[in-house]
Each structure stands twice: as structure tokens, then as C-alpha cells.
Motif scaffolding. Sequence first.
Motif, PDB file in Angstrom:
ATOM      1  N   ILE A  62      52.402  25.943  21.588  1.00 20.73           N
ATOM      2  CA  ILE A  62      52.736  26.553  20.298  1.00 20.73           C
ATOM      3  C   ILE A  62      51.809  26.025  19.204  1.00 20.73           C
ATOM      4  O   ILE A  62      51.362  26.794  18.335  1.00 20.73           O
ATOM      5  CB  ILE A  62      54.209  26.257  19.931  1.00 20.73           C
ATOM      6  CG1 ILE A  62      55.146  26.927  20.939  1.00 20.73           C
ATOM      7  CG2 ILE A  62      54.535  26.742  18.525  1.00 20.73           C
ATOM      8  CD1 ILE A  62      56.618  26.621  20.717  1.00 20.73           C
ATOM      9  N   THR A  63      51.510  24.733  19.232  1.00 18.03           N
ATOM     10  CA  THR A  63      50.723  24.126  18.148  1.00 18.03           C
ATOM     11  C   THR A  63      49.226  24.193  18.388  1.00 18.03           C
ATOM     12  O   THR A  63      48.444  24.040  17.452  1.00 18.03           O
ATOM     13  CB  THR A  63      51.135  22.656  17.993  1.00 18.03           C
ATOM     14  OG1 THR A  63      50.937  21.969  19.235  1.00 18.03           O
ATOM     15  CG2 THR A  63      52.605  22.557  17.589  1.00 18.03           C
ATOM     16  N   LYS A  64      48.785  24.430  19.620  1.00 20.02           N
ATOM     17  CA  LYS A  64      47.365  24.417  19.939  1.00 20.02           C
ATOM     18  C   LYS A  64      46.921  25.786  20.421  1.00 20.02           C
ATOM     19  O   LYS A  64      47.733  26.655  20.744  1.00 20.02           O
ATOM     20  CB  LYS A  64      47.052  23.362  21.005  1.00 20.02           C
ATOM     21  CG  LYS A  64      47.438  21.956  20.587  1.00 20.02           C
ATOM     22  CD  LYS A  64      47.080  20.949  21.650  1.00 20.02           C
ATOM     23  CE  LYS A  64      47.525  19.540  21.261  1.00 20.02           C
ATOM     24  NZ  LYS A  64      46.937  19.067  19.996  1.00 20.02           N
ATOM     25  N   SER A  65      45.611  25.942  20.508  1.00 21.09           N
ATOM     26  CA  SER A  65      45.044  27.197  20.988  1.00 21.09           C
ATOM     27  C   SER A  65      45.126  27.261  22.509  1.00 21.09           C
ATOM     28  O   SER A  65      45.168  26.237  23.205  1.00 21.09           O
ATOM     29  CB  SER A  65      43.580  27.308  20.540  1.00 21.09           C
ATOM     30  OG  SER A  65      42.980  28.447  21.114  1.00 21.09           O
ATOM     31  N   CYS A  66      45.153  28.498  23.013  1.00 20.09           N
ATOM     32  CA  CYS A  66      45.208  28.689  24.463  1.00 20.09           C
ATOM     33  C   CYS A  66      43.815  28.725  25.098  1.00 20.09           C
ATOM     34  O   CYS A  66      43.698  28.994  26.315  1.00 20.09           O
ATOM     35  CB  CYS A  66      45.944  29.997  24.790  1.00 20.09           C
ATOM     36  SG  CYS A  66      47.704  29.961  24.396  1.00 20.09           S
ATOM     37  N   GLY A  67      42.776  28.477  24.308  1.00 24.78           N
ATOM     38  CA  GLY A  67      41.418  28.436  24.861  1.00 24.78           C
ATOM     39  C   GLY A  67      41.109  27.077  25.460  1.00 24.78           C
ATOM     40  O   GLY A  67      41.998  26.323  25.880  1.00 24.78           O
ATOM     41  N   ALA A  68      39.848  26.755  25.520  1.00 24.47           N
ATOM     42  CA  ALA A  68      39.413  25.455  26.045  1.00 24.47           C
ATOM     43  C   ALA A  68      39.997  24.348  25.165  1.00 24.47           C
ATOM     44  O   ALA A  68      40.143  24.526  23.938  1.00 24.47           O
ATOM     45  CB  ALA A  68      37.895  25.367  26.073  1.00 24.47           C
ATOM     46  N   PRO A  69      40.393  23.243  25.757  1.00 25.57           N
ATOM     47  CA  PRO A  69      40.168  22.766  27.132  1.00 25.57           C
ATOM     48  C   PRO A  69      41.219  23.182  28.154  1.00 25.57           C
ATOM     49  O   PRO A  69      41.294  22.565  29.229  1.00 25.57           O
ATOM     50  CB  PRO A  69      40.171  21.256  26.944  1.00 25.57           C
ATOM     51  CG  PRO A  69      41.138  21.019  25.838  1.00 25.57           C
ATOM     52  CD  PRO A  69      41.031  22.194  24.925  1.00 25.57           C
ATOM     53  N   VAL A  70      42.038  24.178  27.855  1.00 24.59           N
ATOM     54  CA  VAL A  70      43.046  24.612  28.812  1.00 24.59           C
ATOM     55  C   VAL A  70      42.352  25.335  29.959  1.00 24.59           C
ATOM     56  O   VAL A  70      41.378  26.080  29.772  1.00 24.59           O
ATOM     57  CB  VAL A  70      44.073  25.545  28.129  1.00 24.59           C
ATOM     58  CG1 VAL A  70      45.128  25.993  29.119  1.00 24.59           C
ATOM     59  CG2 VAL A  70      44.715  24.843  26.937  1.00 24.59           C
ATOM     60  N   ARG A  71      42.830  25.121  31.161  1.00 17.90           N
ATOM     61  CA  ARG A  71      42.241  25.774  32.321  1.00 17.90           C
ATOM     62  C   ARG A  71      42.353  27.290  32.199  1.00 17.90           C
ATOM     63  O   ARG A  71      43.374  27.809  31.729  1.00 17.90           O
ATOM     64  CB  ARG A  71      42.927  25.306  33.597  1.00 17.90           C
ATOM     65  CG  ARG A  71      42.556  23.891  34.018  1.00 17.90           C
ATOM     66  CD  ARG A  71      43.257  23.510  35.298  1.00 17.90           C
ATOM     67  NE  ARG A  71      44.708  23.406  35.106  1.00 17.90           N
ATOM     68  CZ  ARG A  71      45.555  23.192  36.116  1.00 17.90           C
ATOM     69  NH1 ARG A  71      45.110  23.113  37.369  1.00 17.90           N
ATOM     70  NH2 ARG A  71      46.851  23.065  35.854  1.00 17.90           N
TER      71      ARG A  71
END
Length: 324
Positions: free
Chosen positions: A155-164
Motif C-alpha cells: 500500500i505504501t510502496k510502488s509495485c515496480g522494482a525492486p519487487v519481483r
Amino acid sequence: MGIKDCYAGIPRQWKFPKAILYLFAVELLIEIAALALYGIAQPDLYRTKLWQEGSDHGWNSNPNSIIYDYANYRPVHTPLPWSQFITNFNVVIAVLSLFLLLCKGIMYICHVFHPIFSTPIHAALVALYAVSIHAQAAPDMSDPDHPQPGAPWYITKSCGAPVRPSLQGYCKQAKGSFAVTIMLCALFVVYLVLSLYSLLAPTAGAAIRHRKLSTASSSDLESQQRPWEMTQVQQPPPTPGGLQIPMTPRTTAFNTLSGKMGGGADKKKKKKSKLGMGKGKGKGKGKGKGKEEEVVRGLDGKVPLRHHISMGDAVYEGPSAKYT
């Protein structure tokens, strides 16, 4: 104030009826999206994967801590945003709100969806979705080394990198579920505000209904205080046989008419008898005498009792020998 007065004072009309129709349409679209997102997430499509992804980046606790708790015979504590409870809870309230939407639509078509019914329904829905928002945005402080004081990372962060990349779609779905929950809660708050406004600022129809009901109640009171029809009618004296005939306005009218008709008949009989006696002098005294005897029999004190076509030819012959 009676029950009828209280019932008449309850408004039954919405201040903005067209706004309710628009809210129904918007609610249907959002609830379909919410039911789809909640259903996809059940039972555990991506919840544990996102939990593990946050642990890998040091954003929250590790899901393996549950296994350690079982192994060390410690009480198991699952953080609220990663628990099975919130997933099932979201599905339940989505199905419930969709069912209530169908009921509200039917009630609105039947003109029985009044603000007094809308207020408790939407107050309960606001409470349910507020619980869901709190659970989805609850902190995770189970791991002192990796505390999460606020909402989960998706919710607080972006779903882009560094997410797989394989989890970026699940991250967006989780974001969408949280956004839909907030939208439904806000929509039900609007429902609740409109309901309260329609109750506290009633339309002119409620005043008209209250005035009609008060007029009807006053007329009912007057009719109760008005004397009955037979209370002012004087009862006749009892007959010699001990029977007392009840007197009503209809009986009085019939007796009056029968008396008038009887008097007219007697006059006609007297005229005919005189004519008969006059003619009897010229033609024969026998016929005139018979008519005279007929008149005497009719006037010998016997009062005819027949005053209706359904009664017989009974006559009143005076007091009985028993009472003389």
C-alpha cells in the motif's frame, strides 16, 4: 403523542430521489469489482507471497515465524494484514453488501425504501468496511528486528522494482482491493448522510400526512362522543303481556305511516257506508245494513296491528282476561 402521531411524523420521501438512483448504479459497479478482487484473493493466492516478499526486503516480519512458534510451543500470532481472517471477512462483506443492494433496489421500486430503513442498514455497512480498512492497513510489529509501524508495503510502496516481476500483478491487485474497500466505505457514508438529512429535514409530504392523521383522529374522537341513535328514543310502555317492543326511528316511522293510512281507510269506509245506506233506501235495505254492520265491526274497538306487508291480519282485542 400517540403511536399514530409518531408514525406520521417519520419522513418517507428522499430529499434527492435521483441521487439515490445514481448511487445504486455506482454501488453496483464498485461491488462487482470488489467481489471479483476479494474472490480472487481467497483463500491464499498472493497474501503469503507478498508477506514473504516484504520480509526479503526487510519491510515486515517473516511468515516462517509461525513455524518457529509451533516448534517452540509458543502462542501463534499472525499479523492482521497477513491473516486468513481478513481475506474471508472481505468476501463475506462483499457478498452481504451485494445482497443488500438487490434488496434496496426492490424496496425502492416498491416505494418502501424510506430513509428510516436506510439509516441503520448503511450505518452497519460503514462499520463493516471500516473494520476491513483497519485490518488491511494494520501494522506488523511481531518482529522487533523488522517492524512495520504503518500499512503494509504494497500500500505504501510502488509495485515496480525492486519487487519481483512475478509479484507485481499481485501487488496491484492488493492495492486495488484496498482502494475498492475505501470507495465502498465512502459511498455508504454518503448514503448515511443522505438518509439522516432526509430524516432531519422532512419534506412537505410528512406535514400533510401528519395533518390528515390528526384530522382523522379528531373526527374519530367526535364520533365516539356523539350520542348513539337509540339513546334518545323513548321506550314505549310495556304491553299487558309483559313484552316490551323496542322502539327505533324506523319503527316509529312505520307506526306513523300505518296510523295515517288507517285513518284514511276509515274515512273511506265511512263515506262508502253513507253512500251504501243512501242507496239502500232506494234499492234494498239488506245491502246497506250489511255494509253498516261491516263498518261497526271495523270500529268496535279492535285495533289492527298490521303495519307491514309481511304481517298477518292480527288485531288487538284489548287486555287479556288474566290481567283484568
